[in-house]
Write an enzyme that holds these catalytic residues in place. Structure first.
Site, PDB file in Angstrom:
ATOM      1  N   PHE A  28       0.838  -1.193   0.000  1.00  0.00           N
ATOM      2  CA  PHE A  28       0.000   0.000   0.000  1.00  0.00           C
ATOM      3  C   PHE A  28       0.876   1.248   0.000  1.00  0.00           C
ATOM      4  O   PHE A  28       1.779   1.371   0.835  1.00  0.00           O
ATOM      5  CB  PHE A  28      -0.926   0.010   1.217  1.00  0.00           C
ATOM      6  CG  PHE A  28      -1.938  -1.102   1.187  1.00  0.00           C
ATOM      7  CD1 PHE A  28      -3.210  -0.881   0.681  1.00  0.00           C
ATOM      8  CD2 PHE A  28      -1.604  -2.371   1.627  1.00  0.00           C
ATOM      9  CE1 PHE A  28      -4.131  -1.898   0.631  1.00  0.00           C
ATOM     10  CE2 PHE A  28      -2.522  -3.408   1.580  1.00  0.00           C
ATOM     11  CZ  PHE A  28      -3.788  -3.172   1.075  1.00  0.00           C
ATOM     12  N   CYS A  34      -6.202  15.239   0.304  1.00  0.00           N
ATOM     13  CA  CYS A  34      -7.483  14.789  -0.243  1.00  0.00           C
ATOM     14  C   CYS A  34      -8.276  16.012  -0.665  1.00  0.00           C
ATOM     15  O   CYS A  34      -8.166  17.075  -0.047  1.00  0.00           O
ATOM     16  CB  CYS A  34      -8.270  13.972   0.780  1.00  0.00           C
ATOM     17  SG  CYS A  34      -9.748  13.183   0.086  1.00  0.00           S
ATOM     18  N   CYS A  38     -14.519  13.981   4.341  1.00  0.00           N
ATOM     19  CA  CYS A  38     -15.655  13.195   4.839  1.00  0.00           C
ATOM     20  C   CYS A  38     -15.574  13.097   6.357  1.00  0.00           C
ATOM     21  O   CYS A  38     -14.537  12.723   6.902  1.00  0.00           O
ATOM     22  CB  CYS A  38     -15.649  11.811   4.209  1.00  0.00           C
ATOM     23  SG  CYS A  38     -15.710  11.845   2.403  1.00  0.00           S
ATOM     24  N   CYS A  41     -14.330   9.714   7.738  1.00  0.00           N
ATOM     25  CA  CYS A  41     -13.096   9.138   7.206  1.00  0.00           C
ATOM     26  C   CYS A  41     -12.241   8.583   8.347  1.00  0.00           C
ATOM     27  O   CYS A  41     -12.060   9.237   9.377  1.00  0.00           O
ATOM     28  CB  CYS A  41     -12.303  10.185   6.423  1.00  0.00           C
ATOM     29  SG  CYS A  41     -10.812   9.504   5.656  1.00  0.00           S
ATOM     30  N   ASP A  42     -11.704   7.382   8.146  1.00  0.00           N
ATOM     31  CA  ASP A  42     -10.903   6.726   9.186  1.00  0.00           C
ATOM     32  C   ASP A  42      -9.406   6.741   8.866  1.00  0.00           C
ATOM     33  O   ASP A  42      -8.640   5.970   9.422  1.00  0.00           O
ATOM     34  CB  ASP A  42     -11.386   5.286   9.397  1.00  0.00           C
ATOM     35  CG  ASP A  42     -11.249   4.422   8.144  1.00  0.00           C
ATOM     36  OD1 ASP A  42     -10.826   4.938   7.091  1.00  0.00           O
ATOM     37  OD2 ASP A  42     -11.569   3.223   8.224  1.00  0.00           O
ATOM     38  N   THR A  43      -8.998   7.630   7.966  1.00  0.00           N
ATOM     39  CA  THR A  43      -7.614   7.646   7.504  1.00  0.00           C
ATOM     40  C   THR A  43      -6.944   8.982   7.801  1.00  0.00           C
ATOM     41  O   THR A  43      -7.518  10.033   7.551  1.00  0.00           O
ATOM     42  CB  THR A  43      -7.566   7.397   5.977  1.00  0.00           C
ATOM     43  OG1 THR A  43      -8.238   6.174   5.694  1.00  0.00           O
ATOM     44  CG2 THR A  43      -6.144   7.306   5.489  1.00  0.00           C
ATOM     45  N   GLU A  97      -7.470   3.109  -5.154  1.00  0.00           N
ATOM     46  CA  GLU A  97      -8.702   3.351  -4.414  1.00  0.00           C
ATOM     47  C   GLU A  97      -8.926   4.854  -4.458  1.00  0.00           C
ATOM     48  O   GLU A  97      -8.132   5.619  -3.910  1.00  0.00           O
ATOM     49  CB  GLU A  97      -8.576   2.838  -2.986  1.00  0.00           C
ATOM     50  CG  GLU A  97      -8.377   1.335  -2.932  1.00  0.00           C
ATOM     51  CD  GLU A  97      -8.168   0.784  -1.538  1.00  0.00           C
ATOM     52  OE1 GLU A  97      -8.000   1.579  -0.581  1.00  0.00           O
ATOM     53  OE2 GLU A  97      -8.147  -0.442  -1.407  1.00  0.00           O
ATOM     54  N   HIS A 186      -9.226  -6.159   7.656  1.00  0.00           N
ATOM     55  CA  HIS A 186      -7.990  -5.774   8.341  1.00  0.00           C
ATOM     56  C   HIS A 186      -8.295  -5.224   9.734  1.00  0.00           C
ATOM     57  O   HIS A 186      -7.475  -5.381  10.639  1.00  0.00           O
ATOM     58  CB  HIS A 186      -7.188  -4.776   7.504  1.00  0.00           C
ATOM     59  CG  HIS A 186      -7.956  -3.563   7.086  1.00  0.00           C
ATOM     60  ND1 HIS A 186      -8.974  -3.616   6.149  1.00  0.00           N
ATOM     61  CD2 HIS A 186      -7.857  -2.273   7.461  1.00  0.00           C
ATOM     62  CE1 HIS A 186      -9.453  -2.395   5.982  1.00  0.00           C
ATOM     63  NE2 HIS A 186      -8.797  -1.565   6.758  1.00  0.00           N
TER      64      HIS A 186
END
Length: 192
Positions: A28, A34, A38, A41-43, A97, A186
């Site tokens: 990855f 970005c 959002c 968002c979990d990132t 993605e 994951h």
């Protein structure tokens, strides 16, 4: 001319944890930045370091897998062609993605997974997988079925209502069998 650099949050080796390729060993490359914000968002993508193509190649060549996943943030806001050309020349297969709000030039990636977001104009209308985080207010999955994708996936929104979201997603998939359930394995396995 200086070598192209990219904002890289992290590069890691794991297995794909969601969508059509769940369980597939992958490297990855998480890009910083970005074009959307959002609330669920979990990132983390706001802190990164600049890495040259050579530094990225040196990092990915530590692992034996030849499958790369561009993720973010939003990787499509970067000029991916120079990096993709170098990775392709070394035999890598590249997936992306993306939220689908930035057009992709042909030949940059081998697998396109688009995840539409409420209120964002979708510019990528064909690809391999369309994956919707569900439910999103005012985002009806049935409105995407006329697009040219091979796989349609629904993924329960991972927020404080996860159990309710999971049940809604299961109900929707059972009532609309074109849609596949995508779980973030994951997170269940507690791996990166």
């Amino acid at each position: 001319m200086a070598e192209k650099q990219y904002p890289i949050v992290e590069i890691f080796n794991s297995v794909q944890g969601e969508g059509h390729h769940t369980g597939t060993p992958s490297i990855f490359i998480r890009f910083g930045g970005c074009n959307l914000k959002c609330s669920w968002c979990d990132t983390e993508f706001d802190v990164w370091e600049k890495m040259s193509i050579s530094e990225i190649i040196d990092t990915v060549e530590r692992w034996p897998t030849k499958r790369i996943v561009y993720t973010g943030g939003e990787p499509a806001i970067q000029d991916l062609r120079p990096l993709s050309e170098e990775l392709h020349s070394r035999g890598y297969n590249i997936a992306i993605e993306t939220n689908g709000t930035v057009e992709l030039k042909d030949g940059i990636v081998d697998w396109i997974c688009v995840s539409p977001k409420k209120g964002a104009k979708l510019l990528i209308n064909k690809g391999n997988e369309l994956k919707i985080v569900y439910p999103q207010e005012d985002l009806d999955p049935s409105s995407f079925l006329d697009l040219d994708f091979d796989v349609f996936s629904l993924q329960p929104m991972d927020d404080s209502n996860y159990k309710r979201n999971l049940n809604k997603t299961l109900q929707y998939c059972n009532a609309n069998p074109t849609w596949r359930l995508s779980l973030q394995m994951h997170k269940y396995l507690q791996i990166p």
